[in-house]
Design an enzyme around this catalytic site. Structure first.
Site, PDB file in Angstrom:
ATOM      1  N   ASP A 499      11.748  39.868  27.869  1.00 24.70           N
ATOM      2  CA  ASP A 499      13.167  39.866  27.528  1.00 24.70           C
ATOM      3  C   ASP A 499      13.608  38.473  27.092  1.00 24.70           C
ATOM      4  OD1 ASP A 499      13.252  42.454  28.286  1.00 24.70           O
ATOM      5  OD2 ASP A 499      14.171  42.097  30.241  1.00 24.70           O
ATOM      6  N   ASP A 501      15.822  36.579  28.024  1.00 22.10           N
ATOM      7  CA  ASP A 501      16.759  35.997  28.993  1.00 22.10           C
ATOM      8  C   ASP A 501      15.998  35.108  29.979  1.00 22.10           C
ATOM      9  OD1 ASP A 501      15.396  37.700  30.588  1.00 22.10           O
ATOM     10  OD2 ASP A 501      17.084  39.032  31.051  1.00 22.10           O
ATOM     11  N   ASP A 503      15.035  35.525  33.085  1.00 27.07           N
ATOM     12  CA  ASP A 503      13.911  36.173  33.766  1.00 27.07           C
ATOM     13  C   ASP A 503      12.708  36.312  32.844  1.00 27.07           C
ATOM     14  OD1 ASP A 503      14.970  36.414  36.216  1.00 27.07           O
ATOM     15  OD2 ASP A 503      15.680  38.488  35.963  1.00 27.07           O
TER      16      ASP A 503
END
Ligand code: 28F
Length: 638
Positions: A499, A501, A503
């Site tokens: 992803d 992002d 994380d």
């Protein structure tokens, strides 16, 4: 031009012309690396002056026009007439290939980098170069253009009688170099290293290209002891002392500093005459031999190793050990394909005997440190034994069932690795979309469940037992450790897809940590990539745009007009895209953006440190690092 063209002069011009014709032969390459090499060549001459005890500060400035100025406060290159050449010595240094009497007998020829060529090569490859010498109340100057003398050495002014030194400014020739923009970080790493290796030398690095000039000062009174402390700064040291051995054996000078930390990685950086030797060589093998022998002797004598237990291996003792080895040899011989491995056999014995003798003494004087190290080594020995059993088991198993691939892997049908790529995808749901999106012939998908193990904080036995790691190892096909064989790699590209992002970035970093520690060759040979999913989708009048950064979003909006008719969607994860979108934006080889993960070997020691800062236990260095590098994160290039 006021120089008369005698036979010698013609020879000189031919010499420098040869350098311009085949620059690669003299500085390795004309890439960014070769460009930086020019600076090292000049600085190394000043470092020689410092090693002789004549100079204590070297200042390197990157000027606004991308020229470089290097100044030292040494004796100044001699301005008197050189008998043989009939020209001022300083002119000879800059115009005759391989000039430099001081490199003859006596003293150590430091660096000259990989190719040992010096100032005349830099001169030949510069649009222009000016040298100033400060000596006995006078400032002397000479200018060259593409290696050609522009005027005879002349006095251009007065200076205080006690002032002395050399100043060189040069502009690399854009006709020679593919790139001519200097990278501050590359120079910074190099000069920090040089300063660690040359106790008491102060190196000032300035970037005058910035609106607000930047200045870094490198000065380490503790020399390589401080280098070890620097390498261990993001780790917990196992004991406070830094073990230090130093001395001469014949004409070889040996210095070794080391300290254990609570990690499981070994860091050994070795240098010969200040040149890094990434492939080690005789000095490193002498060190390893001494370390293994000395600790086993100590552990047996002091009953820290039972009679029934087998000897500690070198790897056991070096688990979590950071070592700097620096030796000075009058005539170093470099071997191997890249000439980065020391070959002198006398260096082996020199390092072995100095380390054996002084380490034995240190252990006797510091029994509690000795005990701590021996205990850690015994634990490492047991873990290694357990890991070996686990490995043998998987090896036997795979031999039995014909190398079974992990169940979660959706493999591609093409069996030619050159055509194939594997996506390592975070999470089962994104894995599912990727499986239906992919081009089955050439793209394989391996979904990983949740976060993968942080190998920076785990011992070998635990790492080998981890299901996600086992799946990757079998899928790649290369084996690991002593069994690693790059020719068995089943995919040309290993693409990490997470992803867009925080994380996702964390999972990518965990993946890269694993690859860097266990299969660094995959990164070094350029097989590892990061996929780049879009951050935004913009829709207007049934037309769709994807933006991969905030800047891109803005420019798209600029183009199509910012009005109520766009629906902007921010993607939080790969899972929000359907398989068609995932294909179009991230996986389609025709359209996607991939970032290649690279390690620049000039900065290899820093890479090691970076992974430890990012994945280790200490919070503060990590926060500092992230703050310092926040501006680069958009274009992370490890
Ligand atoms: C900015 C780069 O290159 N510094 C240097 C010296 C000092 C001597 C030297 C250099 C002598 C005969 C070659 C001075 N006095 N900084 C530098 N500082 N080279 S380069 O000698 C060169 C040889 O021909 C030096 C006495 N001996 C040596």
């Amino acid at each position: 031009m006021s120089v008369d063209y005698g036979a010698d002069q013609i020879q000189i011009l031919e010499g420098l012309e040869a350098v311009r014709k085949r620059p690669g032969m003299y500085i390795g390459s004309t890439s960014l690396r070769g460009l930086h090499h020019l600076v090292y060549e000049i600085v190394d001459n000043a470092v020689d002056e410092a090693l002789g005890g004549f100079c204590d500060t070297i200042t390197v400035s990157i000027n606004k026009d991308e020229s470089i100025t290097v100044q030292d406060d040494g004796r100044g290159i001699p301005v008197g007439i050189n008998e043989k050449a009939g020209r001022p010595a300083v002119e000879v240094v800059f115009t005759v290939l391989h000039a430099g009497g001081k490199f003859g007998g006596g003293g150590y020829k430091v660096s000259g980098g990989l190719h040992g060529v010096g100032a005349s090569v830099v001169n030949a490859l510069s649009t222009w170069l000016e040298v100033k010498v400060y000596s006995e109340g006078k400032i002397y100057q000479q200018r060259y253009e593409r290696g050609n003398v522009m005027y005879d050495l002349k006095v251009v002014g007065d200076c205080p009688m006690e002032m002395h030194g050399t100043e060189v400014t040069f502009l690399p020739d854009p006709e020679i170099f593919e790139e001519t923009i200097f990278d501050f970080e590359t120079l910074k790493t190099r000069f920090r290293e040089t300063a660690f290796l040359t106790k008491d030398l102060r190196i000032v690095l300035r970037d005058l290209r910035e609106e607000e000039p930047v200045e870094e000062v490198f000065h380490y009174e503790g020399g390589i002891k401080e280098f070890v402390a620097y390498q261990n700064k993001s780790k917990e040291a196992l004991y406070n002392d830094i073990i230090y051995c130093e001395g001469f054996k014949g004409n070889i000078y040996v210095e070794v500093a080391m300290q254990h930390n609570d990690s499981y990685n070994e860091t050994t950086l070795s240098f010969v005459n200040n040149i890094i030797t990434p492939e080690g060589g005789t000095h490193v093998s002498g060190f390893k031999n001494a370390l293994t022998k000395t600790f086993n002797d100590y552990a047996r004598t002091n009953k820290l190793l039972k009679d029934s237990e087998s000897n500690l291996s070198g790897e056991d003792i070096r688990e979590g050990l950071t070592t700097i080895i620096s030796i000075k040899v009058p005539e170093p011989q470099f071997e191997g394909q890249t000439k980065q491995k020391l070959g002198n056999s006398e260096a082996r014995g020199a390092v072995d005997s100095i380390v054996s003798e002084q380490l034995t003494y240190f252990l006797e004087q510091n029994p509690s440190i000795a005990k701590t190290i021996c205990e850690k080594s015994v634990l490492a020995q047991r873990a290694r034994e357990a890991a070996r059993k686990a490995r043998d088991l998987t090896r036997r198993k795979s031999a039995l069932d014909g190398m079974s691939l992990p169940g979660k892997l959706a493999d591609c049908s093409d069996k030619n690795p050159d055509n194939c790529e594997i996506f390592i995808v975070e999470g089962d749901s994104a894995g599912g979309s990727a499986k239906s999106a992919r081009s089955r012939a050439t793209q394989a998908i391996l979904p990983l469940r949740g976060k993968i193990l942080n190998v920076e904080k785990a011992r070998l036995d635990k790492i080998y037992a981890n299901a996600e790691i086992k799946a990757m190892i079998t899928a790649f096909g290369t084996g690991i450790h002593d069994d690693f064989d790059i020719t068995k790699l089943r995919y040309n590209k290993i693409i990490i897809m997470t992803d867009a992002d925080v994380d996702g970035a964390h999972i990518s970093t965990l993946m890269l940590t694993f690859l860097y520690r266990f299969m660094p060759e995959l990164i070094k040979t350029g097989h590892v990539y990061l996929a780049q999913p879009p951050l935004y989708k913009v829709e207007k009048n049934k037309k769709v745009w994807y933006a991969y950064s905030d800047e891109e979003l803005n420019s798209i909006l600029q183009e199509i007009g910012r009005d109520g008719n766009n629906k902007i969607q921010r993607y939080k994860g790969l899972g929000e895209m359907d398989s068609e979108q995932l294909w179009e934006t991230t996986m389609d080889p025709e359209k996607r953006i991939l970032r290649k993960v690279m390690i620049n070997d000039e900065t290899e020691s820093e890479v090691d440190l970076t992974f430890n800062i990012l994945m280790g236990d200490k919070v503060e260095p990590r926060r500092d690092f992230i703050e310092e590098n926040a501006k680069y994160v958009q274009n992370l290039d490890i």
